[in-house]
Design a protein around this motif. Sequence first.
Motif, PDB file in Angstrom:
ATOM      1  N   GLY A 123       0.618  -1.030   0.138  1.00 24.43           N
ATOM      2  CA  GLY A 123       0.024  -0.069   0.058  1.00 24.43           C
ATOM      3  C   GLY A 123       0.675   1.345   0.192  1.00 24.43           C
ATOM      4  O   GLY A 123       0.392   2.671  -0.328  1.00 24.43           O
ATOM      5  N   TYR A 124       2.087   1.210   0.440  1.00 17.22           N
ATOM      6  CA  TYR A 124       2.916   2.538   0.390  1.00 17.22           C
ATOM      7  C   TYR A 124       3.932   2.484  -0.504  1.00 17.22           C
ATOM      8  O   TYR A 124       4.882   1.473  -0.719  1.00 17.22           O
ATOM      9  CB  TYR A 124       3.129   2.597   2.047  1.00 17.22           C
ATOM     10  N   GLY A 125       4.657   3.636  -0.800  1.00 17.63           N
ATOM     11  CA  GLY A 125       5.857   3.720  -1.285  1.00 17.63           C
ATOM     12  C   GLY A 125       7.126   4.018  -0.093  1.00 17.63           C
ATOM     13  O   GLY A 125       6.575   4.240   1.046  1.00 17.63           O
ATOM     14  N   MET A 126       8.106   3.554  -0.694  1.00 15.69           N
ATOM     15  CA  MET A 126       9.296   3.550   0.383  1.00 15.69           C
ATOM     16  C   MET A 126       9.403   4.954   0.961  1.00 15.69           C
ATOM     17  O   MET A 126       9.807   5.389   1.954  1.00 15.69           O
ATOM     18  CB  MET A 126      10.370   2.726   0.135  1.00 15.69           C
ATOM     19  N   SER A 127       9.098   5.950   0.154  1.00 15.50           N
ATOM     20  CA  SER A 127       9.307   7.209   0.135  1.00 15.50           C
ATOM     21  C   SER A 127       8.679   7.809   1.357  1.00 15.50           C
ATOM     22  O   SER A 127       8.927   8.644   2.266  1.00 15.50           O
ATOM     23  CB  SER A 127       9.106   8.052  -0.864  1.00 15.50           C
ATOM     24  N   PRO A 189       1.630   3.932  -7.270  1.00 14.99           N
ATOM     25  CA  PRO A 189       0.564   3.475  -6.267  1.00 14.99           C
ATOM     26  C   PRO A 189       0.380   1.961  -6.781  1.00 14.99           C
ATOM     27  O   PRO A 189      -0.342   2.151  -7.881  1.00 14.99           O
ATOM     28  CB  PRO A 189      -0.344   4.289  -6.377  1.00 14.99           C
ATOM     29  N   GLY A 190       0.411   1.059  -5.956  1.00 18.90           N
ATOM     30  CA  GLY A 190      -0.102  -0.209  -6.150  1.00 18.90           C
ATOM     31  C   GLY A 190       0.863  -1.014  -7.156  1.00 18.90           C
ATOM     32  O   GLY A 190       0.673  -2.333  -7.536  1.00 18.90           O
ATOM     33  N   PHE A 191       1.947  -0.504  -7.478  1.00 22.53           N
ATOM     34  CA  PHE A 191       3.086  -1.218  -8.523  1.00 22.53           C
ATOM     35  C   PHE A 191       2.494  -1.485  -9.727  1.00 22.53           C
ATOM     36  O   PHE A 191       1.715  -0.744 -10.145  1.00 22.53           O
ATOM     37  CB  PHE A 191       3.940  -2.245  -7.442  1.00 22.53           C
ATOM     38  N   GLU A 198      -6.346  -4.581  -9.951  1.00 22.45           N
ATOM     39  CA  GLU A 198      -7.321  -3.584  -9.181  1.00 22.45           C
ATOM     40  C   GLU A 198      -8.340  -3.202 -10.444  1.00 22.45           C
ATOM     41  O   GLU A 198      -9.503  -2.977  -9.939  1.00 22.45           O
ATOM     42  CB  GLU A 198      -6.528  -2.482  -8.617  1.00 22.45           C
ATOM     43  N   ALA A 199      -7.885  -3.087 -11.437  1.00 28.58           N
ATOM     44  CA  ALA A 199      -8.692  -2.418 -12.563  1.00 28.58           C
ATOM     45  C   ALA A 199      -9.609  -3.385 -12.805  1.00 28.58           C
ATOM     46  O   ALA A 199     -10.953  -3.054 -12.974  1.00 28.58           O
ATOM     47  CB  ALA A 199      -7.693  -2.177 -13.832  1.00 28.58           C
TER      48      ALA A 199
ATOM     49  N   LEU B 260     -10.825   3.704  -2.640  1.00 31.82           N
ATOM     50  CA  LEU B 260     -10.560   4.984  -2.992  1.00 31.82           C
ATOM     51  C   LEU B 260      -9.048   5.412  -3.259  1.00 31.82           C
ATOM     52  O   LEU B 260      -8.658   6.409  -3.894  1.00 31.82           O
ATOM     53  CB  LEU B 260     -10.831   5.738  -1.892  1.00 31.82           C
ATOM     54  N   SER B 261      -8.000   4.297  -3.325  1.00 33.35           N
ATOM     55  CA  SER B 261      -6.671   4.723  -3.618  1.00 33.35           C
ATOM     56  C   SER B 261      -6.540   4.651  -4.930  1.00 33.35           C
ATOM     57  O   SER B 261      -7.310   3.875  -5.465  1.00 33.35           O
ATOM     58  CB  SER B 261      -6.029   3.780  -2.847  1.00 33.35           C
ATOM     59  N   PRO B 262      -5.525   5.219  -5.374  1.00 29.63           N
ATOM     60  CA  PRO B 262      -5.153   5.631  -6.714  1.00 29.63           C
ATOM     61  C   PRO B 262      -4.571   4.339  -7.304  1.00 29.63           C
ATOM     62  O   PRO B 262      -3.491   4.604  -8.014  1.00 29.63           O
ATOM     63  CB  PRO B 262      -4.402   6.773  -6.720  1.00 29.63           C
ATOM     64  N   TRP B 263      -5.000   3.049  -7.212  1.00 32.40           N
ATOM     65  CA  TRP B 263      -4.065   1.985  -7.741  1.00 32.40           C
ATOM     66  C   TRP B 263      -4.362   1.717  -9.157  1.00 32.40           C
ATOM     67  O   TRP B 263      -3.962   0.601  -9.583  1.00 32.40           O
ATOM     68  CB  TRP B 263      -4.287   0.718  -6.700  1.00 32.40           C
TER      69      TRP B 263
END
Lengths: 313, 313
Positions: A123-127, A189-191, A198-199, B260-263
């Motif tokens: 769910g997150y980026g390393m940044s 987001p989501g890699f 997800e789409a 809701l996340s931009p995945w």
Amino acid sequence: MSRPAPQDVRTVVCAGAGVIGGGWVAYFLARGYRVVAWDPAPDGEQRLRHLVAAAWPALTELGLAEGASIDNLSFEPDLAKACAQADFVQESAPEDLELKRTLLADIDAATPEGVVISSSTSGYGMSEMQDKCTHPDRTVVGHPFNPPYLIPLVEVVGGASTSPDAVQWTADFFTLAGKSVIRMEREVPGFVANRLQEALWREALHMVENGEATVEEIDLSITDGPGLRWAFMGPMLTFHLAGGQGGMAHMLDHFGPSLLSPWTRLEAPELTQELRDAVVDGCEREAAGRTIDDLVAERDRGVIAILRATGRA
Amino acid sequence: MSRPAPQDVRTVVCAGAGVIGGGWVAYFLARGYRVVAWDPAPDGEQRLRHLVAAAWPALTELGLAEGASIDNLSFEPDLAKACAQADFVQESAPEDLELKRTLLADIDAATPEGVVISSSTSGYGMSEMQDKCTHPDRTVVGHPFNPPYLIPLVEVVGGASTSPDAVQWTADFFTLAGKSVIRMEREVPGFVANRLQEALWREALHMVENGEATVEEIDLSITDGPGLRWAFMGPMLTFHLAGGQGGMAHMLDHFGPSLLSPWTRLEAPELTQELRDAVVDGCEREAAGRTIDDLVAERDRGVIAILRATGRA
């Protein structure tokens, strides 16, 4: 710097040993590593040993590396003591940003200099996660798919403060450890795989909501349709074949206008010459000299093998 | 009315014998039917016989029905003479609306009363195509996946003037003929599987356009990731497992906010209680009493079988 070469890694520390972390533990054990696991749950060790024992028959069937053994697992209730032994750390804590920021900083403080710290986060980026670390340069995302002991894919991507060396090292290490690695140039987001998944998932939810298809119909439409090809031939190469002898070039030049049709709620990008060429060139690279006839024969063999493997032929 | 019972069909007429129509010819021959093929191309018969010969080894390997033989194929250059023999017609002309409207009317005029006329169309609803027919009530969409001789899925749906009986007959016939049938209650552009596939494809095109992933990375992310599960466990049941012991209910209640996340570029529907329940109930129906542990074991066996079948383990 004490970072070992990827081939010299002996001890992997798995921080967080739930379904994903425990799957990693099982995988690394099967590949012959020594694994030190840490988890803060009171029944963490018990649940982990149950999970590893459940996965072990499958891993044995697939073939263990030399020296691989469940006995190479030790559970260490003290995070710092665990990390002190690490040649590599895989963090698999729950998806909670504050928890991960703090945990990664704790891991960073206890792990020998230079040793790479990888996060299973989806769910997150390393940044977003690395900013409390003293040495954020060695923190990397290494995102697996469930179950990590069977699904080969690992997506590797650094954050803003990650060194390119650490990203490269992580990709090399996972490849050596038997994984299929996608090394992403930047955080999205989501890699990759989760964005595609997800789409499809969102379109499926729309269809259920609108009464266009049931849950069972959606699943059947994939398992008995395109899913049979996707286990060995991805969506791009699949469409390369849908273009007949003309391949993806024919497909895009002739069926490009269907991108405007309302076949999904997702708006398509404009099919510019540049995008067209990028897709066509990518398919040609991936085909690597195989003709359309070669690929059709491969597809047919693959579909038959999968129909058989899953008891449908 | 002279419509035979589905189990009494002996002669299938395939109108249009390109890649899809030819695939249908091969499939029906392998299932033991007599096939009369028509195609207007000068080299139509030659191309068809080439295609059937190429598919026959695979079909033989999968097991032919009693009496199945390539010798049961005849090519008839006169459409009316072909249709006059039909117990069932499968139309697979190019995706051109005017062409299909006219062709279906010609088929309708020449086919014995009551005999069902099915169209392979992926792009049109039968409501758009059937209006020139004198007997539109027996015209149905029976949309296959390429190659029709290997991929089980057929999506069956009628148009505005189609009788429910004809839709039911078509679903029954394809099921008897060995296909996996989805019978849709109403026309939706792209039907089911293509809508899901198209959402994934469009997200992939966006990723290529934005330099987020290459064609090869997109394909690898599927074949070595979720694609391994989708060959035998669809996207809904896959997420049922992602929820741990709580199944899809836990998944939606805890990870619902990630919609809701931009995945992906595709906006998700609002996760109302109704939608949540429809998805959860659907998964429970599909699981049909199998526990999460049962399904996890099935998934693992399936992934191992597929890794082996495709030479990766």
